[in-house]
Design a protein around this motif. Structure first.
Motif: not given
Lengths: 345, 294
Positions: B9-11, B3, B207-208, B6, B18, B293-294, B15
């Motif tokens: 590394s998101a653009p 996470d 992983p979840n 995640q 986050r 979590d989403r 987000v």
């Protein structure tokens, strides 16, 4: 392409130990390249029918033939061909993608499992091609699902299903979680994909209005049974079964004045308990035309027009077809005696 | 922790809500306190493991027996004139070593077993969970005692025994989310897409489970330290002369008349580390709440 014959699916009801027949004697055929719409209220068994066709659930009895192969009772291990022939598009685009996988990885995974491409450049090219097919640009490959809108996610869901190069796409209410404007985009996308890829669709929806824009034929389900099935023009514009007519009355008209002046005919009453369906015609408790025969005998599907079948005693009589002979003899597709069912758990 | 990768590394701008999760951990009081305490314990243990204690943990000096805490001996000395602080630091090494290895055993085996039970369901699930209940029915320390008696003492066997005792915890923790996830659309989609069971289990379900298992790891570490100390206290864990917190409490109990610090210092060390791990677990649970979590 797809043929269901007297398909039934029961779920055990824990409190009573009896079976709830979610799908109770459904038969229909879908020709290659055709779009069949299945409409009905929640709980009518339409989603269960979808799950039976892609074998997320196995039917209790009956037969499902897809591309010449039988599905019912076949072991999961021998269903590799099914996974490459039929795919499912889910209702909720927010739940149908693994939140931890980038869009590109999610599509590439399908390609790898089914060995559709070589790893590396060919795989990346195919992912981009699939994204393009559903109207998304290649840079969506590096996005995570939570960065996407509902419509974009549904497109990714469709792209994943297309990655196995299926012939049949079962769409389980693919529009109901989307905004109206986005719904129209997805309908247009589905129309284009059918033409470009020669796909066959089973399109499940509770919205008769949306179904008529897309489907060649429409089946209407009520409490696990098909009550009317025929070409879209007839089912949508010249519906015969009182339930279908009531569904039409529930679709709002675009013109507010026309809508206000329209005679309102909502379906009275509640959906009966599907674990304990009423005897005879299942719709008789809410039907404006119900007669004694409807409370007694389960009406069979009878052909009342070109390729147009209706399960209703009253309507059949008006069309000069007598349903008594058929029920007395016990129509093979419509077991009408409840005690008879108990013998086939 | 995928996470973190995640989120970072998101653009940029995609987000905004986050933040990297570790930063959020430090913004909760318990998370911050837990992180600090556990970090200090780990640093002390690492120093001890590198031989960087103020005095040798087993070095005796008869001239300084039963010293009260002074500048030269911050936590005093014991009946052989050994520095208590140095011994506690070395004791932390064996405590943490046993705790980490036992929880590694329990978490890896328990998570896999829980995953299998939840995914396959039916008789596989029922069999596994009944066996699990049998293990649960034993008090942890009793079961650990029995296993250590059978295997013999020593830190490896202690770790193995505690690991076996804690397996059922992880079976439970992993099985619950699997039962829920099994019905989630993307797992159903994986089935329709013809993915193999092992692929669904390892690539999509495992992983979840991360957040639930990570929280449990922090809590299990604290219980493992208590269990290890108890076993050592009873003479079945780490063997002398290797220093151990449980052994020090055991010795200190007999010498409490000559020097209360001999009992208080190792006991306090156990309590602080255990509380620290619990605070860290609480903080992790708040941060890794499946709801966001989403």
């Amino acid at each position: 392409m797809l043929r269901l014959t007297d398909v039934r699916k029961g779920f055990p009801v824990r409190s009573t130990g009896e079976e709830l027949w979610a799908v109770d004697g459904v038969s229909f055929e879908v020709e290659r390249g055709e779009i069949l719409g299945i409409v009905g209220e929640s709980g009518c068994g339409k989603s269960t029918t979808a799950k039976l066709i892609v074998r997320l659930e196995d039917a209790s009895s009956g037969s499902i033939h897809l591309a010449g192969n039988e599905l019912v009772g076949v072991s999961d291990r021998d269903l590799g061909w099914l996974r490459r022939t039929a795919q499912l598009v889910f209702q909720d685009p927010y739940a149908s993608l693994n939140p931890r996988l980038r869009v590109g990885a999610a599509i590439a995974e399908v390609l790898r499992v089914h060995e559709r491409t070589q790893r590396g450049k060919e795989e990346r090219d195919r992912v981009n091609e699939l994204l393009g097919l559903v109207g998304l640009s290649a840079d969506f490959a590096s996005r995570y699902p939570h960065e996407l809108s509902g419509g974009q996610r549904q497109r990714v869901g469709i792209a994943r299903a297309l990655a196995v190069e299926p012939e049949l796409l079962v769409l389980d209410e693919p529009l109901s979680a989307l905004d109206v404007s986005v719904q129209a985009e997805i309908v247009n996308l589905l129309k284009r994909l059918r033409t470009e890829l020669g796909l066959t669709y089973v399109f499940i929806s509770h919205d008769l209005g949306m179904v008529r824009h897309l489907c060649d034929r429409i089946a209407v389900m009520y409490l696990g049974q098909i009550v009317e099935i025929g070409p879209w023009s007839q089912v949508a514009d010249a519906a015969l079964h009182p339930y279908t007519q009531a569904l039409h009355a529930a679709v709002p008209l675009p013109d507010p004045e026309l809508e206000a002046s329209r005679e309102s005919r909502p379906v009275p009453g509640e959906l009966p308990d599907p674990a304990n369906p009423p005897p005879g015609c299942r719709f008789h408790t809410r039907c404006p035309l119900a007669e004694d025969v409807c409370r007694r005998d389960d009406p069979p599907l009878v052909r009342l027009g070109t390729d147009h079948d209706v399960a209703c005693h009253v309507v059949a009589r008006e069309h000069g077809v007598c349903t008594d002979d058929l029920t007395a003899g016990g129509h093979p597709n419509q077991p009408d005696d409840p005690s008879e069912r108990a013998e086939h758990p | 922790m995928s996470d973190i990768a995640q989120a970072s590394s998101a653009p940029v701008g995609a987000v905004p809500s986050r933040r990297p999760r570790l930063t959020r951990l430090w913004q909760t009081k318990s998370g911050l306190a837990g992180t600090i305490i556990v970090s200090v314990a780990i640093i002390l243990a690492v120093l001890a493991a590198l031989g960087l204690t103020p005095y040798g943990p087993t070095a005796q000096d008869p001239t300084v027996r039963f010293q009260s805490p002074t500048a030269a001996y911050p936590l005093g000395t014991d009946q052989f004139g050994r520095d208590v602080l140095s011994r506690i630091m070395s004791g932390l090494v064996s405590s943490l070593l046993v705790a980490v290895s036992s929880v590694a055993i329990a978490a890896s085996i328990g998570t896999l077993v829980g995953l299998v039970a939840g995914f396959f369901g039916e008789w596989i699930d029922r069999t596994i969970m009944r066996i699990n209940d049998v293990f649960f029915a034993f008090p942890a320390i009793l079961l650990a005692l029995a296993i250590v008696s059978a295997l013999g003492s020593g830190w490896r066997n202690t770790a193995l025994a505690i690991g076996i005792v804690f397996i059922p915890l992880f079976v439970r923790v992993a099985r619950g989310p699997v039962l829920a996830l099994r019905e989630v659309d993307y797992i159903q989609a994986a089935r329709v897409l013809g993915f193999s069971r092992s692929r669904i289990l390892l690539r999509h379900l495992l992983p979840n489970l991360g957040s639930a298992v990570i929280v449990q790891v922090a809590l299990a570490l604290s219980w493992a330290i208590i269990t290890e100390s108890s076993l050592s206290f009873l003479g079945l864990g780490t063997q002398p002369p290797m220093p151990s917190l449980g052994l020090m409490v055991s010795d200190g109990r007999n010498l409490v008349g000559q020097g209360a610090w001999l009992l208080i210092a190792p006991s306090a060390a156990i309590v602080i580390v255990v509380v620290g791990l619990n605070l860290l677990g609480d903080g992790l649970r708040d941060v890794l709440d499946p709801k966001d979590d989403r």
